[in-house]
Design an enzyme around this catalytic site. Structure first.
Site, PDB file in Angstrom:
ATOM      1  N   ASP A 143      44.840  59.472  39.346  1.00 47.20           N
ATOM      2  CA  ASP A 143      44.151  58.213  39.066  1.00 47.20           C
ATOM      3  C   ASP A 143      42.667  58.458  38.841  1.00 47.20           C
ATOM      4  O   ASP A 143      41.804  57.786  39.410  1.00 47.20           O
ATOM      5  CB  ASP A 143      44.360  57.220  40.210  1.00 47.20           C
ATOM      6  CG  ASP A 143      44.132  55.780  39.771  1.00 47.20           C
ATOM      7  OD1 ASP A 143      43.876  55.553  38.581  1.00 47.20           O
ATOM      8  OD2 ASP A 143      44.175  54.888  40.639  1.00 47.20           O
ATOM      9  N   SER A 147      37.060  50.194  43.107  1.00 52.50           N
ATOM     10  CA  SER A 147      37.693  51.313  42.411  1.00 52.50           C
ATOM     11  C   SER A 147      36.675  52.353  41.956  1.00 52.50           C
ATOM     12  O   SER A 147      35.723  52.023  41.256  1.00 52.50           O
ATOM     13  CB  SER A 147      38.424  50.815  41.166  1.00 52.50           C
ATOM     14  OG  SER A 147      39.388  49.873  41.484  1.00 52.50           O
ATOM     15  N   HIS A 149      42.904  53.880  36.444  1.00 54.09           N
ATOM     16  CA  HIS A 149      43.433  52.539  36.231  1.00 54.09           C
ATOM     17  C   HIS A 149      42.343  51.531  35.863  1.00 54.09           C
ATOM     18  O   HIS A 149      42.648  50.460  35.359  1.00 54.09           O
ATOM     19  CB  HIS A 149      44.242  52.053  37.450  1.00 54.09           C
ATOM     20  CG  HIS A 149      43.440  51.726  38.662  1.00 54.09           C
ATOM     21  ND1 HIS A 149      43.359  52.548  39.753  1.00 54.09           N
ATOM     22  CD2 HIS A 149      42.690  50.644  38.972  1.00 54.09           C
ATOM     23  CE1 HIS A 149      42.608  51.981  40.686  1.00 54.09           C
ATOM     24  NE2 HIS A 149      42.184  50.828  40.228  1.00 54.09           N
TER      25      HIS A 149
END
Length: 266
Positions: free
Chosen positions: A147, A225, A117
């Site tokens: 992801d 992230s 993402h």
């Protein structure tokens, strides 16, 4: 602009998974981006790593050693939306923005692991390290169901510091952990905590369920992230993935999730 997803847990620029098979496949992709299916498998421990399995370091020592192996990932993204001024529908507008996250240096050949993402719909991706060195990156492999994305950067003029992949199958509740990443664009931030639960489930941005997730109270926030969750010896046991925010604040409330490096034993 920061990217978020409407999923049960706030993605908040978090998410990912560590899989040796995906990294190996990405090594043969050249300049083409491929969508890959991930099979989670245990990361092998070298004899030297196995012999040091119980060696705990101070958080400062781990930070000094491992922070240079954590990258700052910046994506220029394009988001498509239908124009509200088109009465007949169907017309799309494109909005350009920026997503930021973290990445893990996997080898000295310029392979970096991050979250899908962070680079989704990216038209340009750059990676920077300490001392301000920034290079363009190619997305060479993706697995939206985990992801996960694999990047490749040129190594000319860079001295890369690959991190060691650990074995998360032996992790227990209460084990000390550390997170290094770039929350809210604050580069190379260290936070500490413990494993607070095992075998959680989270939802990937494409709706798939990710199993056997590690829960931690180490503070992680937007921008973490793809950053590593490290054990007390400084080995990567997971990728910081999602957070439970509560109250719509968008920040950490002490419940974070990391996808483990190894499949949990049955």
């Amino acid at each position: 602009m920061q990217r978020s997803f409407a999923i049960p847990f706030v993605a908040a620029l978090l998410g990912g998974g560590i899989v040796a098979a995906v990294i190996a496949l990405a090594g043969g992709l050249g300049g083409e981006t491929q969508k890959v299916v991930t099979t989670i498998q245990s990361a092998p421990l070298s004899p030297s790593n196995a012999s040091q399995q119980t060696v705990a370091l101070t958080p400062h020592a781990i930070y000094v050693r491992d922070a240079p192996g954590v990258a700052f990932v910046t994506s220029t993204i394009v988001q498509k939306s239908e124009s509200p001024f088109n009465l007949f529908g169907g017309e799309e507008q494109q909005r350009q923005g920026v997503a930021t996250g973290s990445g893990i240096v996997i080898d000295a050949n310029g392979t970096i692991l991050t979250n899908y993402h962070v680079v989704e719909n990216a038209i340009k991706v750059t990676v920077s390290f300490e001392k301000g060195k920034t290079v363009d990156a190619q997305v060479v492999g993706t697995d939206p169901s985990q992801d996960l994305a694999v990047l490749r950067i040129p190594t000319d003029g860079l001295v890369l510091h690959p991190l060691t992949l650990g074995n998360s199958s032996t992790v227990q509740v209460g084990d000390a952990v550390l997170a290094i990443g770039n929350p809210f664009d604050l580069e190379r931030t260290l936070t500490t905590g413990v494993i607070s639960a095992l075998q959680r489930e989270i939802t990937a941005p494409n709706g798939f369920t990710i199993n056997n997730v590690l829960q931690t109270d180490a503070p992680i926030n937007p921008g973490n992230s793809g950053g590593p969750l490290l054990d007390a010896s400084g080995r990567v046991i997971g990728i910081n993935s999602q957070i439970e925010t509560g109250g719509g604040s968008g920040g950490s409330v002490g419940i974070g999730f990391a996808v483990p490096t190894s499949a949990s034993p049955r």
